[in-house]
Design a protein around this motif. Structure first.
Motif, PDB file in Angstrom:
ATOM      1  N   PRO A  39       8.595  -3.108  18.616  1.00  0.00           N
ATOM      2  CA  PRO A  39       8.290  -2.141  17.552  1.00  0.00           C
ATOM      3  C   PRO A  39       9.293  -2.192  16.412  1.00  0.00           C
ATOM      4  CG  PRO A  39       8.189  -1.096  19.700  1.00  0.00           C
ATOM      5  CD  PRO A  39       8.757  -2.477  19.905  1.00  0.00           C
ATOM      6  N   SER A  40       8.754  -2.154  15.224  1.00  0.00           N
ATOM      7  CA  SER A  40       9.565  -2.102  14.018  1.00  0.00           C
ATOM      8  C   SER A  40       9.249  -0.769  13.360  1.00  0.00           C
ATOM      9  CB  SER A  40       9.201  -3.241  13.068  1.00  0.00           C
ATOM     10  OG  SER A  40       9.431  -4.484  13.676  1.00  0.00           O
ATOM     11  N   ILE A  41      10.181   0.162  13.428  1.00  0.00           N
ATOM     12  CA  ILE A  41       9.958   1.505  12.888  1.00  0.00           C
ATOM     13  C   ILE A  41      10.721   1.637  11.575  1.00  0.00           C
ATOM     14  CG2 ILE A  41      10.210   3.975  13.301  1.00  0.00           C
ATOM     15  CD1 ILE A  41      10.059   3.295  16.318  1.00  0.00           C
ATOM     16  N   PHE A  42       9.981   2.061  10.540  1.00  0.00           N
ATOM     17  CA  PHE A  42      10.562   2.220   9.216  1.00  0.00           C
ATOM     18  C   PHE A  42      10.235   3.606   8.680  1.00  0.00           C
ATOM     19  CE2 PHE A  42      10.149  -2.298   9.811  1.00  0.00           C
ATOM     20  CZ  PHE A  42      11.317  -2.806   9.257  1.00  0.00           C
ATOM     21  N   THR A  43      10.923   3.977   7.605  1.00  0.00           N
ATOM     22  CA  THR A  43      10.712   5.260   6.939  1.00  0.00           C
ATOM     23  C   THR A  43      10.177   5.011   5.546  1.00  0.00           C
ATOM     24  OG1 THR A  43      12.557   6.199   8.176  1.00  0.00           O
ATOM     25  CG2 THR A  43      11.857   7.396   6.211  1.00  0.00           C
ATOM     26  N   VAL A  44       9.158   5.768   5.145  1.00  0.00           N
ATOM     27  CA  VAL A  44       8.608   5.671   3.791  1.00  0.00           C
ATOM     28  C   VAL A  44       9.642   6.267   2.831  1.00  0.00           C
ATOM     29  CG1 VAL A  44       6.750   6.438   2.253  1.00  0.00           C
ATOM     30  CG2 VAL A  44       6.233   5.830   4.637  1.00  0.00           C
ATOM     31  N   VAL A  45      10.051   5.481   1.838  1.00  0.00           N
ATOM     32  CA  VAL A  45      11.111   5.930   0.930  1.00  0.00           C
ATOM     33  C   VAL A  45      10.651   6.070  -0.518  1.00  0.00           C
ATOM     34  CG1 VAL A  45      12.968   5.024   2.369  1.00  0.00           C
ATOM     35  CG2 VAL A  45      11.981   3.583   0.575  1.00  0.00           C
ATOM     36  N   GLY A  46       9.433   5.704  -0.832  1.00  0.00           N
ATOM     37  CA  GLY A  46       8.939   5.831  -2.212  1.00  0.00           C
ATOM     38  C   GLY A  46       8.979   7.279  -2.662  1.00  0.00           C
ATOM     39  N   ARG A  47       9.354   7.513  -3.900  1.00  0.00           N
ATOM     40  CA  ARG A  47       9.446   8.874  -4.430  1.00  0.00           C
ATOM     41  C   ARG A  47       8.150   9.644  -4.233  1.00  0.00           C
ATOM     42  NH1 ARG A  47      11.264   7.702  -9.923  1.00  0.00           N
ATOM     43  NH2 ARG A  47      13.005   6.570  -9.062  1.00  0.00           N
ATOM     44  N   ALA A  48       7.020   8.955  -4.429  1.00  0.00           N
ATOM     45  CA  ALA A  48       5.710   9.605  -4.283  1.00  0.00           C
ATOM     46  C   ALA A  48       5.106   9.358  -2.905  1.00  0.00           C
ATOM     47  CB  ALA A  48       4.774   9.075  -5.366  1.00  0.00           C
ATOM     48  N   GLY A  49       5.871   8.789  -1.979  1.00  0.00           N
ATOM     49  CA  GLY A  49       5.345   8.469  -0.654  1.00  0.00           C
ATOM     50  C   GLY A  49       4.722   7.091  -0.658  1.00  0.00           C
ATOM     51  N   GLY A  50       3.730   6.886   0.210  1.00  0.00           N
ATOM     52  CA  GLY A  50       3.086   5.578   0.301  1.00  0.00           C
ATOM     53  C   GLY A  50       1.580   5.720   0.368  1.00  0.00           C
ATOM     54  N   ARG A  51       0.884   4.808  -0.291  1.00  0.00           N
ATOM     55  CA  ARG A  51      -0.580   4.807  -0.293  1.00  0.00           C
ATOM     56  C   ARG A  51      -1.062   3.759   0.703  1.00  0.00           C
ATOM     57  NH1 ARG A  51      -4.206   6.153  -5.135  1.00  0.00           N
ATOM     58  NH2 ARG A  51      -3.424   8.091  -4.289  1.00  0.00           N
ATOM     59  N   LEU A  52      -1.869   4.197   1.674  1.00  0.00           N
ATOM     60  CA  LEU A  52      -2.429   3.292   2.681  1.00  0.00           C
ATOM     61  C   LEU A  52      -3.753   2.737   2.191  1.00  0.00           C
ATOM     62  CD1 LEU A  52      -1.826   5.339   5.942  1.00  0.00           C
ATOM     63  CD2 LEU A  52      -0.646   3.254   5.245  1.00  0.00           C
ATOM     64  N   ARG A  53      -3.942   1.447   2.405  1.00  0.00           N
ATOM     65  CA  ARG A  53      -5.189   0.784   2.035  1.00  0.00           C
ATOM     66  C   ARG A  53      -5.791   0.106   3.262  1.00  0.00           C
ATOM     67  NH1 ARG A  53      -6.648   1.372  -3.014  1.00  0.00           N
ATOM     68  NH2 ARG A  53      -5.033   1.925  -4.493  1.00  0.00           N
ATOM     69  N   ALA A  54      -7.115  -0.108   3.238  1.00  0.00           N
ATOM     70  CA  ALA A  54      -7.836  -0.682   4.378  1.00  0.00           C
ATOM     71  C   ALA A  54      -7.478  -2.142   4.619  1.00  0.00           C
ATOM     72  CB  ALA A  54      -9.343  -0.550   4.165  1.00  0.00           C
ATOM     73  N   GLY A  55      -7.114  -2.861   3.577  1.00  0.00           N
ATOM     74  CA  GLY A  55      -6.787  -4.281   3.697  1.00  0.00           C
ATOM     75  C   GLY A  55      -5.478  -4.599   3.022  1.00  0.00           C
ATOM     76  N   VAL A  56      -5.056  -5.845   3.155  1.00  0.00           N
ATOM     77  CA  VAL A  56      -3.780  -6.265   2.593  1.00  0.00           C
ATOM     78  C   VAL A  56      -3.785  -6.224   1.060  1.00  0.00           C
ATOM     79  CG1 VAL A  56      -4.299  -8.747   2.574  1.00  0.00           C
ATOM     80  CG2 VAL A  56      -1.937  -7.988   2.837  1.00  0.00           C
ATOM     81  N   GLU A  57      -4.946  -6.424   0.431  1.00  0.00           N
ATOM     82  CA  GLU A  57      -5.007  -6.465  -1.035  1.00  0.00           C
ATOM     83  C   GLU A  57      -4.903  -5.066  -1.639  1.00  0.00           C
ATOM     84  OE1 GLU A  57      -4.714  -9.143  -2.750  1.00  0.00           O
ATOM     85  OE2 GLU A  57      -4.955 -10.505  -1.043  1.00  0.00           O
ATOM     86  N   MET A  58      -4.294  -5.003  -2.812  1.00  0.00           N
ATOM     87  CA  MET A  58      -4.082  -3.728  -3.493  1.00  0.00           C
ATOM     88  C   MET A  58      -5.382  -3.095  -3.980  1.00  0.00           C
ATOM     89  SD  MET A  58      -0.886  -3.351  -3.256  1.00  0.00           S
ATOM     90  CE  MET A  58       0.244  -2.708  -4.444  1.00  0.00           C
ATOM     91  N   ASP A  59      -6.451  -3.887  -4.099  1.00  0.00           N
ATOM     92  CA  ASP A  59      -7.725  -3.328  -4.540  1.00  0.00           C
ATOM     93  C   ASP A  59      -8.651  -2.998  -3.365  1.00  0.00           C
ATOM     94  OD1 ASP A  59      -8.296  -5.935  -3.832  1.00  0.00           O
ATOM     95  OD2 ASP A  59      -9.248  -6.470  -5.727  1.00  0.00           O
ATOM     96  N   SER A  60      -8.135  -3.065  -2.135  1.00  0.00           N
ATOM     97  CA  SER A  60      -8.948  -2.667  -0.980  1.00  0.00           C
ATOM     98  C   SER A  60      -9.052  -1.130  -0.958  1.00  0.00           C
ATOM     99  CB  SER A  60      -8.361  -3.212   0.322  1.00  0.00           C
ATOM    100  OG  SER A  60      -7.105  -2.652   0.589  1.00  0.00           O
ATOM    101  N   PRO A  61     -10.041  -0.594  -0.236  1.00  0.00           N
ATOM    102  CA  PRO A  61     -10.252   0.860  -0.255  1.00  0.00           C
ATOM    103  C   PRO A  61      -9.027   1.673   0.181  1.00  0.00           C
ATOM    104  CG  PRO A  61     -12.122  -0.241   0.758  1.00  0.00           C
ATOM    105  CD  PRO A  61     -11.054  -1.280   0.563  1.00  0.00           C
ATOM    106  N   HIS A  62      -8.816   2.782  -0.503  1.00  0.00           N
ATOM    107  CA  HIS A  62      -7.739   3.729  -0.187  1.00  0.00           C
ATOM    108  C   HIS A  62      -8.139   4.486   1.077  1.00  0.00           C
ATOM    109  CE1 HIS A  62      -6.098   7.935  -0.913  1.00  0.00           C
ATOM    110  NE2 HIS A  62      -5.016   7.214  -0.747  1.00  0.00           N
TER     111      HIS A  62
END
Length: 100
Positions: A39-62
């Motif tokens: 397991p690789s456990i990390f913490t979300v550090v972005g000021r606005a958090g993190g946006r999860l998408r269905a696929g690896v591409e940035m234009d995949s569904p939110h």
């Protein structure tokens, strides 16, 4: 006397069979089914958090958002067609691809 016969070269060992590609079905992506080797456990550090998408591409569904400070388990790493580093993560009931 005739010259000694040359030894025949040893036969090469057969090559091991190639590993079959791993196919991941949607049902195998359920959080309870995902078990990383280490397991690789990390913490979300972005000021606005993190946006999860269905696929690896940035234009995949939110598929969701994670607030700053959320802990995620990384199960896979990938790269978009433009070269952006991405991770497939699970955080509680949420799962998807997140920028590194």
């Amino acid at each position: 006397a005739p010259p000694p016969a040359a030894a025949a070269p040893a036969a090469a060992a057969p090559a091991p069979p190639a590993a079959a590609p791993r196919v991941i079905t949607r049902s195998a992506m359920a959080p309870q089914a995902l078990r990383p080797a280490a397991p690789s456990i990390f913490t979300v550090v972005g000021r606005a958090g993190g946006r999860l998408r269905a696929g690896v591409e940035m234009d995949s569904p939110h598929v969701g958002d994670l607030p700053r400070g959320s802990h995620v388990v990384v199960y896979e790493r990938g790269v978009t067609r433009t070269g952006a580093a991405r991770c497939r993560v699970v955080a509680g009931d949420a799962q998807g691809w997140l920028s590194e």
